[in-house]
Design a protein around this motif. Structure first.
Motif, mmCIF file in Angstrom:
data_model
loop_
_atom_site.group_PDB
_atom_site.id
_atom_site.type_symbol
_atom_site.label_atom_id
_atom_site.label_comp_id
_atom_site.label_asym_id
_atom_site.label_seq_id
_atom_site.Cartn_x
_atom_site.Cartn_y
_atom_site.Cartn_z
ATOM 1 N N PRO A 170 0.816 -1.217 0.000
ATOM 2 C CA PRO A 170 0.000 0.000 0.000
ATOM 3 C C PRO A 170 0.855 1.276 0.000
ATOM 4 O O PRO A 170 1.851 1.349 0.719
ATOM 5 C CB PRO A 170 -0.809 -0.111 1.297
ATOM 6 N N GLU A 171 0.470 2.230 -0.795
ATOM 7 C CA GLU A 171 1.129 3.542 -0.788
ATOM 8 C C GLU A 171 0.082 4.590 -0.433
ATOM 9 O O GLU A 171 -1.048 4.555 -0.925
ATOM 10 C CB GLU A 171 1.750 3.857 -2.159
ATOM 11 N N LEU A 172 0.487 5.526 0.432
ATOM 12 C CA LEU A 172 -0.438 6.566 0.905
ATOM 13 C C LEU A 172 -0.248 7.841 0.091
ATOM 14 O O LEU A 172 0.877 8.280 -0.159
ATOM 15 C CB LEU A 172 -0.168 6.839 2.391
ATOM 16 N N TRP A 173 -1.367 8.456 -0.292
ATOM 17 C CA TRP A 173 -1.341 9.684 -1.092
ATOM 18 C C TRP A 173 -2.155 10.765 -0.406
ATOM 19 O O TRP A 173 -3.170 10.468 0.217
ATOM 20 C CB TRP A 173 -1.956 9.433 -2.474
ATOM 21 N N LEU A 174 -1.716 11.988 -0.604
ATOM 22 C CA LEU A 174 -2.509 13.139 -0.181
ATOM 23 C C LEU A 174 -3.029 13.781 -1.470
ATOM 24 O O LEU A 174 -2.244 14.063 -2.382
ATOM 25 C CB LEU A 174 -1.623 14.130 0.579
ATOM 26 N N ILE A 175 -4.338 13.971 -1.536
ATOM 27 C CA ILE A 175 -4.903 14.576 -2.744
ATOM 28 C C ILE A 175 -5.543 15.923 -2.380
ATOM 29 O O ILE A 175 -6.609 15.968 -1.768
ATOM 30 C CB ILE A 175 -5.960 13.652 -3.393
ATOM 31 N N PRO A 217 3.771 -1.282 -6.618
ATOM 32 C CA PRO A 217 4.913 -2.179 -6.429
ATOM 33 C C PRO A 217 5.597 -1.883 -5.088
ATOM 34 O O PRO A 217 5.489 -0.754 -4.582
ATOM 35 C CB PRO A 217 5.849 -1.827 -7.585
ATOM 36 N N ILE A 218 6.309 -2.875 -4.547
ATOM 37 C CA ILE A 218 6.904 -2.761 -3.206
ATOM 38 C C ILE A 218 7.676 -1.455 -2.984
ATOM 39 O O ILE A 218 7.563 -0.826 -1.950
ATOM 40 C CB ILE A 218 7.858 -3.956 -2.947
ATOM 41 N N THR A 227 -0.499 4.141 -9.676
ATOM 42 C CA THR A 227 -0.601 3.308 -10.882
ATOM 43 C C THR A 227 -1.564 2.143 -10.676
ATOM 44 O O THR A 227 -2.101 1.608 -11.630
ATOM 45 C CB THR A 227 0.779 2.731 -11.273
ATOM 46 N N GLY A 228 -1.781 1.737 -9.417
ATOM 47 C CA GLY A 228 -2.655 0.604 -9.153
ATOM 48 C C GLY A 228 -4.009 1.047 -8.651
ATOM 49 O O GLY A 228 -4.322 2.239 -8.601
ATOM 50 N N ALA A 229 -4.823 0.054 -8.274
ATOM 51 C CA ALA A 229 -6.177 0.346 -7.798
ATOM 52 C C ALA A 229 -6.141 1.144 -6.504
ATOM 53 O O ALA A 229 -5.276 0.943 -5.654
ATOM 54 C CB ALA A 229 -6.919 -0.966 -7.566
ATOM 55 N N VAL A 230 -7.079 2.083 -6.379
ATOM 56 C CA VAL A 230 -7.248 2.818 -5.118
ATOM 57 C C VAL A 230 -8.156 1.980 -4.229
ATOM 58 O O VAL A 230 -9.279 1.668 -4.613
ATOM 59 C CB VAL A 230 -7.856 4.209 -5.371
ATOM 60 N N ILE A 231 -7.628 1.563 -3.065
ATOM 61 C CA ILE A 231 -8.418 0.653 -2.237
ATOM 62 C C ILE A 231 -9.049 1.333 -1.023
ATOM 63 O O ILE A 231 -9.865 0.744 -0.334
ATOM 64 C CB ILE A 231 -7.565 -0.548 -1.752
ATOM 65 N N GLY A 232 -8.690 2.581 -0.762
ATOM 66 C CA GLY A 232 -9.309 3.248 0.376
ATOM 67 C C GLY A 232 -9.149 4.748 0.275
ATOM 68 O O GLY A 232 -8.219 5.253 -0.367
#
Lengths: 259, 186
Positions: A170-175, A217-218, A227-232
């Motif tokens: 999981p990667e955390l983003w601020l939008i 990716p790790i 790049t991947g699905a947003v899961i939360g």
């Protein structure tokens, strides 16, 4: 100025202070004040007479990110903290509210206290805390993020371990509202992660921004954008106020645990 | 965080002077003690949290840059700060006004009627004197002065809101200002 009063000029200064002049006339008076001591003194006298009206206006605390933005805009260096405030960070209620048990608490605090200090903590005085519950698409809480603005750090605690495909994390983003996602960092799927918040990131925190978690990716997204699905996703709000405290955290430790 | 006591005023003067000597710690403390007051002022004039936040940010960045020019003999720090925030908010309102000229209906806001101090607000001796002088004015003139101060409206806007001719509004306010000066100055 054509007025029925003998003291037209002084009247104009009064009107300026009261705030009834149009943009052009205001600008004229402002230039006069900048260029003439006499005008400046007259205006100051009117301020002294009229500004006490502002006493009747109730105080409203601004959101903590306003101070972060001021510091950012002025490029202020990190000053010493003003007062050792009772920190919400140190509060048992907060950690209870986060819904983590004693073991996770110990783990989180261990992370917080034991980390090296890579840069001086950007001090955000008078700042508070913000929190976000990152809901998974199935409606259950994925992570709870707590932002300590004073120490420019965020702890992200998984509510329940989330499973990922081999080689994905999981990667955390601020939008920011209307903006592009900014990477906050990789987070753990099964234990608390502490992330340092740089001033640019700190300045974007607020009720109009959201946090989101995507599958990457790790090592993190190769493009700098998800790049991947947003899961939360989760809105950012003020953290609940807490009463008690536990004296357990390491003060002044800026933390970085990029996994 | 009241700024009504003389001791608190002196403390704020000192902090602003220190900020003028590039003391960041004093500046931070000044923000801590005064930002809620100034934010209240901005919100009252702009009625929009986001805009009030922007104006508050502009205000304090200007405070930092201009603090060296603060002269406590001319005004107290809190007066200086409130003035700065009002000026920024009024500039913002005037900008909007130009943007809104195509739609003048938006200018006719309702009269902001809040003649008494907000609940819990403490008032200074200076305010109490001003209040006494305001009460000597005709009720309509008194409410026009308050409306002008709290909303930052122009003569034109005030006249439209109170549904009186522009000339009437100007003479109400001007007469009030002169009467206030006579009443307040020893």
């Amino acid at each position: 100025m054509n007025t029925p009063f003998e003291d037209g000029n002084n009247l104009r200064y009064a009107e300026y202070v009261l705030g009834v002049l149009d943009a052009d006339t205001r600008a004229e008076v402002a230039r006069e004040v900048a260029g003439s001591d006499e005008a400046a003194t007259a205006v100051a006298l009117w301020q002294r007479r009229l500004i006490p009206l502002a006493d009747t206006i109730g105080e409203v605390a601004p959101a903590p990110y306003v101070w972060a933005r001021i510091q950012d805009a002025l490029q202020l260096e990190a000053p010493a903290r003003v007062t050792p405030r009772k920190g919400l960070w140190d509060s048992l209620e907060l950690w209870r509210w986060l819904g983590i048990g004693a073991t996770a608490l110990a783990a989180a605090l261990l992370v917080v206290v034991s980390l090296p200090r890579p840069t001086p903590a950007p001090a955000v005085v008078n700042a508070g805390y913000m929190a976000s519950t990152i809901q998974q698409d199935n409606g259950s809480a994925g992570w709870t993020a707590t932002m300590d603005l004073e120490h420019a750090r965020m702890v992200v605690v998984p509510a329940t371990p989330v499973s990922f495909e081999q080689g994905r994390a999981p990667e955390l983003w601020l939008i920011p509202a209307g903006g592009k996602p900014i990477s906050v960092g990789m987070i753990d799927r099964d234990k608390p992660t502490t992330l340092a918040l740089d001033p640019a990131l700190l300045a974007q925190l607020g009720p109009t921004a959201v946090l989101a978690v995507s599958v990457e990716p790790i090592g993190g997204s190769p493009t700098g954008q998800p790049t991947g699905a947003v899961i939360g996703k989760g809105a950012i709000g003020a953290a609940p106020n807490a009463g008690g405290r536990v004296a357990l955290t390491g003060h002044g430790q800026a933390d970085r645990t990029r996994v | 965080m009241s700024v009504t006591s003389p001791a608190e005023r002196d403390e704020l003067n000192r902090l602003l002077q220190q900020a003028g000597r590039n003391d960041q710690k004093a500046f931070a403390e000044l923000y801590k003690r005064t930002s809620s007051k100034l934010f209240g002022v901005c919100l009252r004039m702009l009625h929009d949290r986001g805009e009030a936040e922007e104006v508050l940010q502009e205000t304090y960045t200007t405070v930092w840059r201009r603090a060296a020019s603060f002269d406590s003999a001319k005004a107290s720090a809190i007066t200086w700060l409130v003035t700065l925030s009002r000026n920024k908010a009024i500039d913002r309102l005037r900008q909007h006004r130009e943007e809104l000229l195509d739609d003048p209906s938006k200018l006719n806001e309702t009269v902001d009627d809040q003649p008494t101090p907000a609940a819990g607000a403490e008032t200074s001796q200076e305010y109490q004197r001003l209040q006494q002088c305001l009460e000597e004015l005709e009720p309509q003139q008194q409410s026009s002065v308050r409306e002008a101060f709290f909303t930052g409206a122009t003569y034109n806007e005030l006249a439209a809101r109170c549904k009186v001719p522009l000339g009437t509004m100007k003479s109400w306010i001007r007469r009030s200002l002169m009467q206030l000066r006579t009443c307040l100055d020893p």
